[in-house]
Write an enzyme that holds these catalytic residues in place. Structure first.
Site, PDB file in Angstrom:
ATOM      1  N   CYS A   1       0.885  -1.033  -0.107  1.00 46.51           N
ATOM      2  CA  CYS A   1       0.297  -0.011   0.157  1.00 46.51           C
ATOM      3  C   CYS A   1       0.474   1.265  -0.323  1.00 46.51           C
ATOM      4  CB  CYS A   1      -0.810   0.423   1.439  1.00 46.51           C
ATOM      5  SG  CYS A   1      -2.125  -1.762   1.468  1.00 46.51           S
TER       6      CYS A   1
ATOM      7  N   ARG B   1       1.825   1.143  -6.107  1.00 48.26           N
ATOM      8  CA  ARG B   1       2.276   0.144  -4.851  1.00 48.26           C
ATOM      9  C   ARG B   1       0.400  -0.214  -4.349  1.00 48.26           C
ATOM     10  NH1 ARG B   1       6.638   2.138  -1.718  1.00 48.26           N
ATOM     11  NH2 ARG B   1       5.867   0.773  -0.149  1.00 48.26           N
TER      12      ARG B   1
ATOM     13  N   TRP C   1      -2.920  -2.096  -1.854  1.00 48.50           N
ATOM     14  CA  TRP C   1      -2.661  -3.405  -2.220  1.00 48.50           C
ATOM     15  C   TRP C   1      -3.329  -4.305  -0.728  1.00 48.50           C
ATOM     16  CZ3 TRP C   1      -0.614  -7.422  -1.369  1.00 48.50           C
ATOM     17  CH2 TRP C   1       0.145  -8.587  -2.761  1.00 48.50           C
TER      18      TRP C   1
ATOM     19  N   ASN D   1      -0.059   0.571   5.991  1.00 43.61           N
ATOM     20  CA  ASN D   1       0.806  -0.340   5.125  1.00 43.61           C
ATOM     21  C   ASN D   1       1.889  -1.036   6.055  1.00 43.61           C
ATOM     22  OD1 ASN D   1       2.271  -1.824   3.106  1.00 43.61           O
ATOM     23  ND2 ASN D   1       3.994  -0.033   3.340  1.00 43.61           N
ATOM     24  N   GLY D   2       0.926  -2.602   5.143  1.00 42.41           N
ATOM     25  CA  GLY D   2       2.021  -3.298   6.621  1.00 42.41           C
ATOM     26  C   GLY D   2       0.890  -5.015   6.615  1.00 42.41           C
TER      27      GLY D   2
ATOM     28  N   GLU E   1      13.586 -13.948 -17.152  1.00 40.22           N
ATOM     29  CA  GLU E   1      12.767 -12.013 -17.250  1.00 40.22           C
ATOM     30  C   GLU E   1      11.857 -11.626 -18.271  1.00 40.22           C
ATOM     31  OE1 GLU E   1      12.594 -10.290 -14.921  1.00 40.22           O
ATOM     32  OE2 GLU E   1      12.818  -7.778 -15.927  1.00 40.22           O
TER      33      GLU E   1
ATOM     34  N   LYS F   1       7.710 -10.533 -17.858  1.00 40.92           N
ATOM     35  CA  LYS F   1       6.879  -9.515 -18.308  1.00 40.92           C
ATOM     36  C   LYS F   1       5.833  -9.437 -18.620  1.00 40.92           C
ATOM     37  CE  LYS F   1       9.317  -7.250 -16.425  1.00 40.92           C
ATOM     38  NZ  LYS F   1       9.854  -7.388 -15.589  1.00 40.92           N
TER      39      LYS F   1
ATOM     40  N   GLU G   1       3.261 -10.793 -16.283  1.00 42.13           N
ATOM     41  CA  GLU G   1       2.934  -9.455 -15.247  1.00 42.13           C
ATOM     42  C   GLU G   1       2.254  -8.145 -15.932  1.00 42.13           C
ATOM     43  OE1 GLU G   1       6.947  -8.074 -14.281  1.00 42.13           O
ATOM     44  OE2 GLU G   1       6.230  -8.007 -12.109  1.00 42.13           O
TER      45      GLU G   1
ATOM     46  N   HIS H   1      13.412 -32.411 -22.268  1.00 46.23           N
ATOM     47  CA  HIS H   1      13.132 -32.936 -20.484  1.00 46.23           C
ATOM     48  C   HIS H   1      11.863 -33.298 -20.015  1.00 46.23           C
ATOM     49  CE1 HIS H   1      17.332 -34.484 -20.014  1.00 46.23           C
ATOM     50  NE2 HIS H   1      17.781 -33.240 -21.031  1.00 46.23           N
TER      51      HIS H   1
ATOM     52  N   LYS I   1       3.972  -2.980  -7.099  1.00 45.19           N
ATOM     53  CA  LYS I   1       5.594  -2.542  -7.081  1.00 45.19           C
ATOM     54  C   LYS I   1       6.137  -3.257  -5.941  1.00 45.19           C
ATOM     55  CE  LYS I   1       9.356  -0.387  -9.478  1.00 45.19           C
ATOM     56  NZ  LYS I   1       9.166  -1.348 -10.380  1.00 45.19           N
TER      57      LYS I   1
HETATM   58  C1  AGP Z   1       9.664  -7.562 -11.511  1.00 39.55           C
HETATM   59  O1  AGP Z   1       8.965  -6.613 -12.782  1.00 39.55           O
HETATM   60  C2  AGP Z   1       8.102  -6.980 -10.091  1.00 39.55           C
HETATM   61  N1  AGP Z   1       8.031  -5.741 -10.048  1.00 39.55           N
HETATM   62  C3  AGP Z   1       8.778  -8.042  -9.034  1.00 39.55           C
HETATM   63  O2  AGP Z   1       9.263  -9.261  -9.138  1.00 39.55           O
HETATM   64  C4  AGP Z   1      10.049  -7.494  -8.409  1.00 39.55           C
HETATM   65  O3  AGP Z   1      11.483  -7.078  -8.921  1.00 39.55           O
HETATM   66  C5  AGP Z   1      10.368  -7.774  -6.845  1.00 39.55           C
HETATM   67  O4  AGP Z   1       9.413  -7.661  -6.167  1.00 39.55           O
HETATM   68  C6  AGP Z   1      11.551  -7.292  -6.227  1.00 39.55           C
HETATM   69  O5  AGP Z   1      11.520  -6.292  -6.021  1.00 39.55           O
HETATM   70  P1  AGP Z   1      12.768  -5.525  -5.558  1.00 39.55           P
HETATM   71  O6  AGP Z   1      13.646  -5.553  -7.027  1.00 39.55           O
HETATM   72  O7  AGP Z   1      12.288  -3.741  -4.824  1.00 39.55           O
HETATM   73  O8  AGP Z   1      13.505  -6.290  -3.696  1.00 39.55           O
END
Ligand code: AGP
Length: 644
Positions: free
Chosen positions: A2, A27, A83, A107-108, A515, A519, A522, A538, A639
């Protein structure tokens, strides 16, 4: 997770809170809300859905004169963008949560909320939501009401009530608290969730992250673990959780406010993809130093400068352990190939959420590296704390100065990506890679694993990377750039509806494949997986059919033949094949067997992820746009993951 915002000063709080929440929406965007204190009352507005819905509601009120007439008044307020963790996204689960005279944003996660809820209900509290946060509101209100019961109460009643509540709250929290009868203060507290106080003239600010403050102030306090801040119009007082005053100097933020704006791009993600050449150059710049007449050569050379990080200390380290999450874990995997290749030292690249719970075997001589864009990821912090507790020195690679990781680590390598707002990480990843390559080359040279001529060659290659990244994105000239972007768009238009997209590669191309697949997951919500290309046969090959798109990353020249066989195997099952490879040699190796080849400028094979990931980022972006998704705010994601 959040986002929290707060304002106290001489201006109307609502526009300032909304502006800050816009910057924090990355966030979380399940719901948004604000509370302002005015005329001895709390005025709360909160709505499920994105911040724009709350803005519309406030605008309608302003025009129609609801809620007491005209715009919501008040120059003390708190705001939240959510969130959801506990309780589905809904109006009533939105923050702020109120209890008696108190309003709280959080937040938490309050882990012992059930037990506290029972305790509070037995004392007459009536709960309105399904959230864990509401117990914090009731608990603070309880101690505010029965302040005489609080042992060693603090002279500031609201701060004292927050401190008393903190003693009973388990879990993680960043809290912003206001009281209806205390318009002259906001109280903030943190444990395991980031919180920043911004300092102004006659006004003070609160936010979960720096970009939300940049247009207002550059002077900030990063709250430390367990600290409480009382924000008054003209000053900010910091305390320990026990009420002891804390004195320290504020930090000055050097990020550019414009860096947190879209700057004409339709989305932050596209802007951040395009910023990579600059971000790579900025991260590389301080890492390189021209030394006249060195041991490398008599005329002088470019050497690597890792600032205060004493890499030589780990010259004889038996092992390097790297922990991270998500994209940063993919950087950790690429780092494994880099450190093993350049420094010839065994490396473990571990997912932080696994590392923290597997009772890892640790030699205090090992080098432990934590990689995190935000520096606030709960699992990465826990892994770093565990390593530290077992005697390791922790090196952090992070993009966020003043973050918890940066403060708790023994040494920090800062990436200079600037603020990354889009949820899907792009420039943070490539700058993490840049920091990793600098450290790996430096360590490799210090260990004698790299010959001076090789060191020199790799450093020269790194220096060319920003310009080559620019060419990947924009092409060789203006029209070339348009051509290149158009090609990616064409691939996206052709393939965005695929239900299965697989990425594969060998060695560091496997990290790039992971990676690139992330993307697509996500922001396109496409089922995409990444495989080490040799693993295809395999098992995963059973999934291939004419509906599958296979994207192969092929930059390891010595393995071209092997990878070509894998591409053939996929083609034989009817899958469409897109290959990302070097201009020239790579094009020749794959053009006859692939459906399409996307060439990238050549560099050293071991450095390839710096360039080869960019087409995957762009492909995912344009696929998301073609699907009508918002690439900046993908569903269900946040994020910065500051909870477990
Ligand atoms: C990547 O596109 C994501 N948003 C997510 O996997 C992110 O990299 C991960 O949560 C780690 O975040 P950080 O680098 O802030 O620790």
């Amino acid at each position: 997770m959040c986002g929290i915002a707060g304002y106290i000063g001489y201006k109307q709080a609502v526009p300032i809170l909304l502006e800050a929440l816009k910057k924090l929406e990355y966030r979380g965007y399940d719901s948004a809300g604000i509370a302002v204190v005015h005329n001895g009352a709390l005025h709360v507005r909160k709505t499920q859905g994105r911040l724009s819905l709350l803005e519309k509601r406030l605008e309608t009120e302003r025009l129609e004169g609801e809620g007491g007439g005209g715009a919501l008044q008040g120059s003390t307020g708190i705001g939240h963008t959510r969130w959801a963790t506990h309780g589905a996204p809904s109006d009533r689960n939105s923050h702020p949560h109120c209890a008696g005279k108190i309003a709280v944003v959080h937040n938490g996660i309050i882990e012992n909320y059930r037990e506290l809820k029972g305790w509070l209900e037995a004392r007459g509290a009536a709960f309105q939501s399904d959230t864990d946060t509401e117990v914090a509101a009731h608990l603070i209100n309880y101690y505010y009401d029965y302040y005489e019961e609080v042992p060693a109460a603090h002279p500031d009643r609201l701060a004292g009530a927050v401190m008393a509540a903190m003693k009973r709250l388990n879990g993680s929290y960043a809290l912003g608290v206001v009281a209806e009868d205390a318009p002259d203060r906001i109280v903030a507290a943190r444990k395991d969730s980031p919180l920043i106080v911004g300092l102004g003239e006659g006004e003070q600010f609160l936010a979960s992250d720096v970009p939300a403050l940049l247009s207002r102030t550059r002077e900030v306090y990063f709250l430390e673990e367990g600290e409480v801040a009382a924000l008054y119009h003209n000053r900010v007082a910091l305390f320990t959780g026990d009420g002891e005053p804390v004195t320290r100097r504020s930090c000055r933020i050097d990020w550019d406010a414009a860096a947190a704006e879209k700057d004409g791009y339709p989305h932050f993600m596209l802007k951040e993809i395009h910023e990579q050449p600059r971000a790579l150059a900025d991260t590389l710049g301080p890492g390189l130093r021209f030394v006249p007449d060195t041991s490398l050569s008599a005329i002088g050379e470019w050497d690597i400068d890792v600032g205060d990080v004493p890499l030589e200390r780990w010259k004889d380290a038996p092992r390097i352990v790297i922990a991270a999450c998500g994209t940063a874990w993919h950087a950790a995997l690429a780092a494994k190939y880099a450190f093993e290749g350049f420094a010839r030292v065994p490396v473990e690249a571990d997912i932080a959420s696994e590392y923290r719970y597997r009772d890892p075997i640790f030699d205090p001589r090992d080098l432990f590296i934590a990689i995190s864009q935000s520096g606030e990821t709960a699992d990465t912090l826990a892994a770093a704390r565990l390593a530290k507790a077992r005697g390791a020195s922790v090196l952090a690679i992070t993009n966020t100065r003043g973050s918890t990781l940066a403060r708790e680590a023994d040494f920090v390598l800062h990436t200079r990506a600037g603020p990354e707002i889009a949820v899907a990480s792009t420039k943070a990843f490539t700058t993490q890679l840049m920091a990793v390559y600098l450290a790996a080359l430096k360590l490799g040279y210090a260990r004698g694993a790299l010959q001076p001529s090789d060191f020199r060659r790799y450093v020269a290659a790194l220096r060319d990377i920003p310009e080559k990244a620019r060419r990947v994105i924009r092409g060789n000239g203006e029209s070339g750039g348009a051509d290149r972007i158009n090609r990616i768009k064409q691939y996206a238009d052709r393939y965005f509806n695929k239900t299965k997209v697989f990425f594969m590669g060998r060695q560091c191309d496997y990290a790039t494949a992971l990676e690139s697949a992330l993307k697509l997951k996500e922001i396109c919500y496409t089922h995409s997986e990444a495989f080490a290309a040799g693993e295809l046969k395999h098992g995963p090959i059973a999934l291939l059919d004419a509906e599958t798109l296979v994207v192969t990353i092929a930059t390891q020249r010595r393995l071209f033949d092997k990878v070509a066989s894998n591409v053939q195997e996929a083609a034989a099952r009817g899958a469409a094949n897109l290959v990302i490879t070097w201009e020239g040699a790579g094009e020749r190796a794959f053009e006859k067997i692939a459906t399409a080849v996307f060439p990238i400028p050549q560099t050293e094979d071991r450095l390839s992820p710096l360039l080869s990931v960019i087409p995957g980022q762009m492909f995912a972006y344009y696929c998301a746009v073609a699907r009508g998704n918002d690439p900046d705010k993908p569903r269900n994601l946040a994020k910065s993951v500051t909870v477990e």
